[in-house]
Design a protein around this motif. Structure first.
Motif, short mmCIF file in Angstrom:
data_model
loop_
_atom_site.label_atom_id
_atom_site.label_comp_id
_atom_site.label_asym_id
_atom_site.label_seq_id
_atom_site.Cartn_x
_atom_site.Cartn_y
_atom_site.Cartn_z
N ALA A 39 -10.61 132.66 -10.22
CA ALA A 39 -10.08 131.65 -9.30
C ALA A 39 -11.19 130.65 -9.02
O ALA A 39 -12.37 131.01 -9.03
N THR A 40 -10.83 129.39 -8.81
CA THR A 40 -11.84 128.38 -8.47
C THR A 40 -11.24 127.30 -7.59
O THR A 40 -10.04 127.03 -7.65
N THR A 41 -12.13 126.66 -6.80
CA THR A 41 -11.73 125.49 -6.02
C THR A 41 -12.03 124.21 -6.79
O THR A 41 -11.73 123.12 -6.29
N ARG A 42 -12.64 124.31 -7.98
CA ARG A 42 -12.91 123.10 -8.77
C ARG A 42 -11.59 122.49 -9.25
O ARG A 42 -10.63 123.21 -9.52
N ALA A 43 -11.57 121.17 -9.37
CA ALA A 43 -10.38 120.49 -9.89
C ALA A 43 -10.21 120.80 -11.37
O ALA A 43 -11.21 120.94 -12.08
N PRO A 44 -8.98 120.93 -11.84
CA PRO A 44 -8.78 121.18 -13.28
C PRO A 44 -9.33 120.02 -14.11
O PRO A 44 -9.20 118.87 -13.72
N ARG A 45 -9.93 120.36 -15.25
CA ARG A 45 -10.32 119.33 -16.22
C ARG A 45 -9.09 118.99 -17.07
O ARG A 45 -8.14 119.77 -17.11
N ALA A 46 -9.17 117.87 -17.79
CA ALA A 46 -8.06 117.50 -18.66
C ALA A 46 -7.74 118.67 -19.59
O ALA A 46 -8.64 119.23 -20.21
N GLY A 47 -6.49 119.05 -19.63
CA GLY A 47 -6.06 120.12 -20.55
C GLY A 47 -6.14 121.51 -19.97
O GLY A 47 -5.64 122.45 -20.58
N GLU A 48 -6.77 121.68 -18.82
CA GLU A 48 -6.86 123.02 -18.22
C GLU A 48 -5.57 123.37 -17.48
O GLU A 48 -5.04 122.54 -16.74
N LEU A 49 -5.09 124.59 -17.68
CA LEU A 49 -3.82 125.01 -17.09
C LEU A 49 -4.05 126.08 -16.04
O LEU A 49 -4.84 127.01 -16.25
#
Ligand SMILES: Nc1nc2c(ncn2[C@@H]2O[C@H](COP(=O)(O)OP(=O)(O)O)[C@@H](O)[C@H]2O)c(=O)[nH]1
Ligand SMILES: Nc1ncnc2c1ncn2[C@@H]1O[C@H](COP(=O)(O)OP(=O)(O)O)[C@@H](O)[C@H]1O
Length: 187
Positions: A39-49
């Motif tokens: 789990a992470t609070t980082r924003a998804p990168r392009a293409g991350e689901l």
């Protein structure tokens, strides 16, 4: 030391060293290995689901899970929180599957306390310059995020001697073969 059934292995090393690349290649060769989804609070990168690369949580939701004891380990990295959901790891280990965690240094140290029998691998770059080239070459992070990762990398690299094995990710195919050997899956 090998990835015996029900064995916990963790891989750590500085951002951009190639942990994700090595792990994805390893899983293609050895689909019986179960990779924990963090789990992470980082924003998804392009293409991350969501639910595939990470479970993307708000800071409130993440902290709620911390309070409930839902993480096996968790840490702050470059301004975001990251954690390993406890229950799925325990279920996979109980079912006898080799379990792999790909986590940063503070989390690795926590796992060392709670799972003394875990096998711990540190991935090193051939040089700091090559690490910087890889983070920049990946093209996924802002200049600020790259700066924070490189600063943190200096601290992480100094911790390599704490680990059971150090794997230099120079030539990818060689490093992959060495990783297989470390996991007892070499040919
Ligand atoms: N402690 C801990 N670290 C994690 C976890 N999941 C990922 N990380 C680490 O957090 C750091 C940042 O990950 P990420 O934002 O995906 O960036 P990247 O490693 O540069 O691709 C990396 O060192 C990951 O190994 C976790 O569940 N716990
Ligand atoms: N052995 C290698 N040689 C050259 N480039 C590599 C190697 N391993 C990974 N890379 C590249 O380096 C960048 C960072 O790799 P990545 O797997 O995202 O690192 P990490 O998960 O450790 O942050 C990616 O662009 C990847 O393609």
């Amino acid at each position: 030391m090998s990835a015996l059934p029900g064995r916990l292995t963790l891989i750590t090393g500085p951002s951009g060293v190639g942990k994700g690349t090595l792990v994805q290649r390893l899983l293609l060769l050895h689909p019986e290995i179960w990779l924990s989804i963090s789990a992470t609070t980082r924003a998804p990168r392009a293409g991350e689901l969501d639910g595939q690369h990470y479970f993307f949580l708000t800071r409130d939701a993440f902290e709620g899970q911390v309070a409930e004891g839902g993480f096996l380990e968790w840490a702050e990295f470059a301004g975001n929180l990251y954690g390993t959901p406890r229950q799925p790891v325990q279920a996979q280990l109980a079912a006898g599957r080799p379990v792999l965690l790909e986590i940063e240094l503070e989390g690795a140290r926590q796992v060392r306390q709670s799972f003394a029998e875990a096998f711990q691998i540190f991935v090193e770059p051939p040089s700091f310059e090559e690490l910087e080239r890889r983070i920049r070459g990946r093209g996924t992070d802002s200049e600020e995020a790259i700066g924070r990762r490189l600063e943190r990398a200096k601290v992480e690299l100094a911790a390599a001697p704490e680990f059971d094995a150090v794997l230099v990710n120079g030539e990818l195919e060689l490093a992959l073969a060495e990783l297989e050997q470390l996991l007892g899956k070499g040919s």
